[in-house]
Design a protein around this motif. Structure first.
Motif, mmCIF file in Angstrom:
data_model
loop_
_atom_site.group_PDB
_atom_site.id
_atom_site.type_symbol
_atom_site.label_atom_id
_atom_site.label_comp_id
_atom_site.label_asym_id
_atom_site.label_seq_id
_atom_site.Cartn_x
_atom_site.Cartn_y
_atom_site.Cartn_z
ATOM 1 N N ALA A 27 -2.351 19.946 0.349
ATOM 2 C CA ALA A 27 -2.063 19.423 1.700
ATOM 3 C C ALA A 27 -0.722 18.708 1.652
ATOM 4 N N PRO A 28 0.391 19.453 1.676
ATOM 5 C CA PRO A 28 1.715 18.848 1.465
ATOM 6 C C PRO A 28 2.030 17.691 2.409
ATOM 7 N N ARG A 29 1.584 17.788 3.655
ATOM 8 C CA ARG A 29 1.915 16.750 4.624
ATOM 9 C C ARG A 29 1.291 15.408 4.253
ATOM 10 N N TYR A 30 0.162 15.444 3.545
ATOM 11 C CA TYR A 30 -0.566 14.215 3.244
ATOM 12 C C TYR A 30 -0.521 13.847 1.764
ATOM 13 N N ALA A 31 0.487 14.390 1.063
ATOM 14 C CA ALA A 31 0.586 14.118 -0.372
ATOM 15 C C ALA A 31 0.770 12.631 -0.641
ATOM 16 N N ILE A 32 1.623 11.965 0.136
ATOM 17 C CA ILE A 32 1.885 10.551 -0.102
ATOM 18 C C ILE A 32 0.668 9.709 0.277
ATOM 19 N N VAL A 33 -0.116 10.174 1.243
ATOM 20 C CA VAL A 33 -1.371 9.479 1.571
ATOM 21 C C VAL A 33 -2.275 9.459 0.350
ATOM 22 N N LEU A 34 -2.398 10.619 -0.293
ATOM 23 C CA LEU A 34 -3.242 10.718 -1.484
ATOM 24 C C LEU A 34 -2.688 9.858 -2.613
ATOM 25 N N VAL A 35 -1.367 9.819 -2.755
ATOM 26 C CA VAL A 35 -0.733 8.985 -3.783
ATOM 27 C C VAL A 35 -1.061 7.512 -3.549
ATOM 28 N N LEU A 36 -0.928 7.066 -2.317
ATOM 29 C CA LEU A 36 -1.191 5.664 -1.982
ATOM 30 C C LEU A 36 -2.656 5.301 -2.232
ATOM 31 N N LEU A 37 -3.563 6.132 -1.767
ATOM 32 C CA LEU A 37 -4.988 5.861 -1.963
ATOM 33 C C LEU A 37 -5.349 5.867 -3.446
ATOM 34 N N THR A 38 -4.775 6.803 -4.186
ATOM 35 C CA THR A 38 -5.045 6.865 -5.625
ATOM 36 C C THR A 38 -4.548 5.610 -6.330
ATOM 37 N N GLY A 39 -3.338 5.189 -5.996
ATOM 38 C CA GLY A 39 -2.768 4.004 -6.633
ATOM 39 C C GLY A 39 -3.552 2.747 -6.344
ATOM 40 N N VAL A 40 -3.901 2.525 -5.077
ATOM 41 C CA VAL A 40 -4.650 1.323 -4.713
ATOM 42 C C VAL A 40 -6.049 1.358 -5.321
ATOM 43 N N GLY A 41 -6.704 2.522 -5.261
ATOM 44 C CA GLY A 41 -8.056 2.637 -5.815
ATOM 45 C C GLY A 41 -8.087 2.385 -7.312
ATOM 46 N N LEU A 42 -7.134 2.976 -8.042
ATOM 47 C CA LEU A 42 -7.104 2.796 -9.497
ATOM 48 C C LEU A 42 -6.732 1.368 -9.855
ATOM 49 N N ALA A 43 -5.779 0.779 -9.126
ATOM 50 C CA ALA A 43 -5.404 -0.608 -9.394
ATOM 51 C C ALA A 43 -6.596 -1.534 -9.205
ATOM 52 N N ALA A 44 -7.401 -1.291 -8.164
ATOM 53 C CA ALA A 44 -8.604 -2.099 -7.941
ATOM 54 C C ALA A 44 -9.600 -1.901 -9.072
ATOM 55 N N ALA A 45 -9.770 -0.649 -9.501
ATOM 56 C CA ALA A 45 -10.715 -0.358 -10.582
ATOM 57 C C ALA A 45 -10.288 -0.994 -11.896
ATOM 58 N N LEU A 46 -8.983 -1.106 -12.103
ATOM 59 C CA LEU A 46 -8.467 -1.701 -13.336
ATOM 60 C C LEU A 46 -8.358 -3.220 -13.261
ATOM 61 N N GLY A 47 -8.727 -3.772 -12.115
ATOM 62 C CA GLY A 47 -8.650 -5.216 -11.942
ATOM 63 C C GLY A 47 -7.236 -5.739 -11.804
ATOM 64 N N GLN A 48 -6.328 -4.914 -11.278
ATOM 65 C CA GLN A 48 -4.927 -5.306 -11.163
ATOM 66 C C GLN A 48 -4.545 -5.762 -9.766
ATOM 67 N N LEU A 49 -5.510 -5.861 -8.854
ATOM 68 C CA LEU A 49 -5.255 -6.390 -7.517
ATOM 69 C C LEU A 49 -5.766 -7.819 -7.454
ATOM 70 N N ASP A 50 -4.869 -8.758 -7.293
ATOM 71 C CA ASP A 50 -5.234 -10.171 -7.242
ATOM 72 C C ASP A 50 -5.059 -10.675 -5.806
ATOM 73 N N LEU A 51 -6.142 -10.650 -5.036
ATOM 74 C CA LEU A 51 -6.088 -11.025 -3.623
ATOM 75 C C LEU A 51 -6.598 -12.440 -3.373
ATOM 76 N N ALA A 52 -6.873 -13.165 -4.432
ATOM 77 C CA ALA A 52 -7.410 -14.519 -4.268
ATOM 78 C C ALA A 52 -6.370 -15.442 -3.659
ATOM 79 N N GLY A 53 -6.817 -16.280 -2.750
ATOM 80 C CA GLY A 53 -5.948 -17.292 -2.156
ATOM 81 C C GLY A 53 -5.039 -16.793 -1.055
ATOM 82 N N ILE A 54 -5.196 -15.543 -0.637
ATOM 83 C CA ILE A 54 -4.361 -15.001 0.437
ATOM 84 C C ILE A 54 -5.085 -15.180 1.768
ATOM 85 N N GLY A 55 -4.496 -15.966 2.649
ATOM 86 C CA GLY A 55 -5.086 -16.210 3.960
ATOM 87 C C GLY A 55 -4.175 -15.728 5.070
#
Length: 404
Positions: free
Chosen positions: A180-208
């Motif tokens: 799906a060439p038109r949505y390649a970057i969508v897949l890249v973004l979702l993959t990156g955020v999902g893997l970062a969350a799985a690896l514990g690399q997203l630190d959202l604490a204290g963000i209001g």
């Protein structure tokens, strides 16, 4: 590409943003905003700190820059039906970080107004557009490729630090381009955020979620500060931001009138300078995300990516400090890989355009290499010198060819 876009760059009121908007242009606009904030927000904080800004004033700087980039991106993209993205001057912020220490805030604001007035004057008089018209297409394409090259290289350099995110996102890009060439970057973004969350690399604490309120600072005009800060800020913004920004549009086949674009960004800077909006300009790197086929197969519909980015900048301006903290929560490898992969097609198109004409190939290669080198002379960045070197080489090779 040009023959498919005869009317791009002119007002096309019959086109409807609601009909032309798509998921791919929506994501392209949001990715452009993500790249803009993720790559330079920290430099703005350093510049504000150098000026002795309070916390409220620093938030006001982020508010002014976000609101300014949002209003100009949204309105100019809609007016010309071209993906016109604006941004703050990142080299300008770097310049301010080194030149503002010891300068009172009111004098700094005066320098911002002075620089913005000069940019506006360039737009009103048409001087900038007259210059841009003399740049050959091959050199514009080479300039684009040179400006963006480091982002592609850094995607693979990030593998050395942490291979998991970049390689997973590269795999997602390849599969996306195939399925799906038109949505390649969508897949890249979702993959990156999902893997970062799985690896514990997203630190959202204290963000209001806290809105940012603008702080007005009355300017004062000290001649030494106007010459020492305002004039260099103008030169850096025009040569390293507006010039590549125009080249990016031209290399993608768009021809909006340059003078109004420059004039409106200068006027927006004039209005927002007392609140910390030190310099707004045409975007180059983040704009490139919205100019390629990844944004949309139909070039005439890509302007909705610029409008989406404008809305994103407006929202992020209102919540400037909160959103900056949010972007800081993403791992550096994610931002690096996302930027490089989102620009991959644009880099390829730039190289293809630069090498297409054999008569201009030597000059294009010189422009590309000089721009990609990152060399800075007399306080002016590599994009300007790359163009100067390429034009000089073009003059020499044309004379040699005609005299042979």
């Amino acid at each position: 590409m040009h023959q498919h876009m005869p009317s791009l760059g002119r007002a096309q009121p019959r086109r409807s943003p609601w009909r032309d908007l798509s998921l791919s242009t929506l994501v392209a606009g949001l990715v452009a905003v993500l790249i803009g904030y993720g790559s330079s927000a920290v430099i703005i904080f350093q510049a504000a700190e150098a000026a002795g800004a309070t916390r409220a004033q620093t938030g006001s700087w982020m508010w002014a820059l976000g609101i300014g980039a949002g209003l100009t991106s949204l309105s100019l993209s809609w007016r010309y039906r071209v993906p016109v993205l604006t941004a703050w001057s990142t080299p300008g912020a770097a310049l301010l970080a080194t030149s503002l220490p010891g300068i009172p805030m009111d004098e700094a604001i005066g320098a911002f107004l002075f620089s913005s007035a000069l940019i506006t004057l360039c737009g009103i008089t048409g001087l900038f557009e007259a210059l841009v018209r003399r740049i050959p297409a091959a050199l514009s394409a080479a300039l684009l490729a040179g400006v963006l090259l480091r982002f592609g290289l850094e995607t693979f350099a990030a593998v050395e630090r942490d291979w998991r995110l970049p390689l997973a996102m590269l795999l997602a890009y390849g599969l996306g381009r195939r399925l799906a060439p038109r949505y390649a970057i969508v897949l890249v973004l979702l993959t990156g955020v999902g893997l970062a969350a799985a690896l514990g690399q997203l630190d959202l604490a204290g963000i209001g979620l806290t809105p940012t309120w603008p702080v007005f600072t009355a300017p004062s005009f000290a001649p030494a500060t106007l010459v020492g800060v305002g004039l260099p800020l103008f030169v850096v913004t025009m040569t390293t931001q507006n010039l590549p920004g125009t080249a990016v549009l031209q290399a993608a086949g768009y021809r909006p009138p340059s003078s109004p674009l420059i004039g409106w960004t200068g006027a927006a800077s004039l209005a927002l300078a007392p609140f910390g909006g030190f310099a707004l300009n045409l975007a180059a790197i983040s704009a490139a995300v919205c100019l390629g086929r990844e944004a949309h197969e139909d070039p005439a519909r890509r302007y909705t990516a610029g409008m989406t980015a404008g809305i994103g900048y407006l929202l992020l301006g209102v919540f400037g400090t909160t959103v900056t903290a949010l972007f800081a929560a993403f791992p550096a490898a994610l931002i690096t890989a996302l930027a490089g992969l989102a620009l991959l097609g644009t880099i390829g198109n730039g190289l293809a355009g630069a090498m297409a004409d054999a008569r201009q190939r030597d000059a294009a290669v010189v422009t590309f290499l000089c721009t990609a080198s990152g060399v800075s002379l007399l306080g002016i960045g590599a994009a300007f010198w790359g163009l100067v070197a390429g034009l000089a080489m073009l003059g020499l090779t044309i004379r040699r060819a005609s005299g042979a």
